[in-house]
Motif scaffolding. Sequence first.
Motif, PDB file in Angstrom:
ATOM      1  N   SER A 100     -13.430   1.822  -4.236  1.00 34.93           N
ATOM      2  CA  SER A 100     -13.119   0.914  -2.969  1.00 34.93           C
ATOM      3  C   SER A 100     -13.590   1.366  -1.731  1.00 34.93           C
ATOM      4  CB  SER A 100     -11.485   0.997  -2.580  1.00 34.93           C
ATOM      5  OG  SER A 100     -11.070   2.270  -2.119  1.00 34.93           O
ATOM      6  N   GLY A 101     -13.504   0.710  -0.487  1.00 34.75           N
ATOM      7  CA  GLY A 101     -14.005   1.419   0.584  1.00 34.75           C
ATOM      8  C   GLY A 101     -13.030   2.446   1.284  1.00 34.75           C
ATOM      9  N   ILE A 102     -13.460   2.895   2.354  1.00 34.35           N
ATOM     10  CA  ILE A 102     -12.469   3.986   3.074  1.00 34.35           C
ATOM     11  C   ILE A 102     -12.038   3.590   4.511  1.00 34.35           C
ATOM     12  CG2 ILE A 102     -13.470   5.819   1.547  1.00 34.35           C
ATOM     13  CD1 ILE A 102     -15.325   6.700   4.329  1.00 34.35           C
ATOM     14  N   GLY A 103     -12.556   2.291   4.925  1.00 32.19           N
ATOM     15  CA  GLY A 103     -12.169   2.014   6.395  1.00 32.19           C
ATOM     16  C   GLY A 103     -10.873   1.267   6.247  1.00 32.19           C
ATOM     17  N   TRP A 104     -10.351   0.950   7.419  1.00 34.22           N
ATOM     18  CA  TRP A 104      -8.969   0.318   7.646  1.00 34.22           C
ATOM     19  C   TRP A 104      -8.847  -0.747   6.894  1.00 34.22           C
ATOM     20  CZ3 TRP A 104      -7.213  -4.194  10.759  1.00 34.22           C
ATOM     21  CH2 TRP A 104      -5.652  -4.135  10.664  1.00 34.22           C
ATOM     22  N   GLY A 140      -3.795   8.741   3.525  1.00 37.54           N
ATOM     23  CA  GLY A 140      -4.203   8.223   4.716  1.00 37.54           C
ATOM     24  C   GLY A 140      -3.211   7.147   5.004  1.00 37.54           C
ATOM     25  N   THR A 141      -2.999   7.086   6.464  1.00 34.36           N
ATOM     26  CA  THR A 141      -2.056   5.797   6.689  1.00 34.36           C
ATOM     27  C   THR A 141      -2.913   4.983   7.455  1.00 34.36           C
ATOM     28  OG1 THR A 141      -1.655   6.768   9.025  1.00 34.36           O
ATOM     29  CG2 THR A 141      -0.237   7.650   7.290  1.00 34.36           C
ATOM     30  N   ALA A 142      -2.090   3.708   7.961  1.00 36.54           N
ATOM     31  CA  ALA A 142      -2.787   2.586   8.663  1.00 36.54           C
ATOM     32  C   ALA A 142      -3.389   3.057   9.942  1.00 36.54           C
ATOM     33  CB  ALA A 142      -1.844   1.798   9.008  1.00 36.54           C
ATOM     34  N   TRP A 143      -3.137   4.222  10.639  1.00 35.11           N
ATOM     35  CA  TRP A 143      -3.669   4.478  11.817  1.00 35.11           C
ATOM     36  C   TRP A 143      -4.347   5.815  11.578  1.00 35.11           C
ATOM     37  CZ3 TRP A 143      -3.903   0.097  13.873  1.00 35.11           C
ATOM     38  CH2 TRP A 143      -2.788  -0.870  13.689  1.00 35.11           C
ATOM     39  N   ASP A 144      -4.200   6.937  10.849  1.00 40.40           N
ATOM     40  CA  ASP A 144      -4.672   8.310  11.130  1.00 40.40           C
ATOM     41  C   ASP A 144      -5.870   8.116   9.895  1.00 40.40           C
ATOM     42  OD1 ASP A 144      -2.541   8.854  12.679  1.00 40.40           O
ATOM     43  OD2 ASP A 144      -1.280   9.322  10.932  1.00 40.40           O
ATOM     44  N   GLY A 145      -6.588   9.225  10.032  1.00 39.85           N
ATOM     45  CA  GLY A 145      -7.753   9.730   9.246  1.00 39.85           C
ATOM     46  C   GLY A 145      -7.444   9.874   7.868  1.00 39.85           C
ATOM     47  N   TRP A 146      -7.997  10.212   6.931  1.00 40.84           N
ATOM     48  CA  TRP A 146      -7.923  10.919   5.750  1.00 40.84           C
ATOM     49  C   TRP A 146      -7.678  12.391   5.668  1.00 40.84           C
ATOM     50  CZ3 TRP A 146      -6.739   7.435   2.134  1.00 40.84           C
ATOM     51  CH2 TRP A 146      -7.247   5.939   2.184  1.00 40.84           C
ATOM     52  N   ARG A 157       6.652   4.984   6.035  1.00 44.30           N
ATOM     53  CA  ARG A 157       5.328   4.880   6.288  1.00 44.30           C
ATOM     54  C   ARG A 157       4.577   4.312   5.183  1.00 44.30           C
ATOM     55  NH1 ARG A 157       2.929  10.181   8.286  1.00 44.30           N
ATOM     56  NH2 ARG A 157       3.946  11.342   6.612  1.00 44.30           N
ATOM     57  N   LEU A 158       3.455   3.657   5.437  1.00 41.56           N
ATOM     58  CA  LEU A 158       2.565   3.260   4.522  1.00 41.56           C
ATOM     59  C   LEU A 158       1.392   4.246   4.202  1.00 41.56           C
ATOM     60  CD1 LEU A 158       2.049  -0.585   5.222  1.00 41.56           C
ATOM     61  CD2 LEU A 158       3.593   0.210   3.742  1.00 41.56           C
ATOM     62  N   VAL A 159       1.144   4.489   2.914  1.00 38.31           N
ATOM     63  CA  VAL A 159       0.275   5.668   2.889  1.00 38.31           C
ATOM     64  C   VAL A 159      -0.695   5.162   1.497  1.00 38.31           C
ATOM     65  CG1 VAL A 159      -0.045   7.889   2.257  1.00 38.31           C
ATOM     66  CG2 VAL A 159       2.168   7.365   3.192  1.00 38.31           C
TER      67      VAL A 159
END
Length: 248
Positions: free
Chosen positions: A111-115, A181-187, A143-145
């Motif tokens: 998959s991709g790694i962007g939001w 990774g979460t919706a707003w944070d980096g990996w 949280r969504l992870v």
Amino acid sequence: MARNGPFPCSQRGQPTDVETTNGTRVSTLFRELARARGARAFHPRGRWFAGELTTLSPGALPLPEGTRPVTVRMSKGAGVPGAGADVLGLAVRVPAGDGRGGPWDLALSASGIGWLTRMVPLPARGWGRARYGSIVPYRSGGRLVWLLAVCAGDDPIAPASLETLCRRVAERPPLLVLHEGTAWDGWRPVARLVLTARTRGPDPRPCFDPMRNRPAEVEMAPRGFAALRERAYHGSRLGRWSVDSPSE
């Protein structure tokens, strides 16, 4: 493995008539596709490996502490033959332990790694170039992870041939780093996975099912899509059981 998973599905009310109808259609579609292929509806051909999973630091998801032996299956999503690019798959069975009543199946796909792109399956030309993501997130602690596994050191492990992968594991076991990774944070790296040797698979071979085989405190999101995905896995299993499939 028993056909009924050890963990309960997400706790919610009774499904609506529309949800039931859609679930039946999805199950039927995947059952017939698996029956026609004589294998899994998707990721029909793969190779089995023994591996070791080592947790590096505590994260949002309850990965086991220390180092654990795991069962790994690498696969091609559409079953493209030879070295052709495909949505490559990485499935990991973490054995029961740390209070879990059963195994935990991680099912990751290129998959991709962007939001947004982290939720999109993407073809890859090499095992080491793929970014193996959970596609849909887990819900844990409110949280969504997402999970993402990448090969360490920009190792290409190319082309996307199952036999190339097997030779590479025999010569130099690859290392993958598992990130959260979460919706707003980096990996953030949370574990590492080493493929130690090719195996012919356990007997009987496990049916990877990330919807059923998971810790009770973790669920897949969103719930409506997770319910349909569970029916897809169910249908694929029924289709496979209806034929004598020699596939890995």
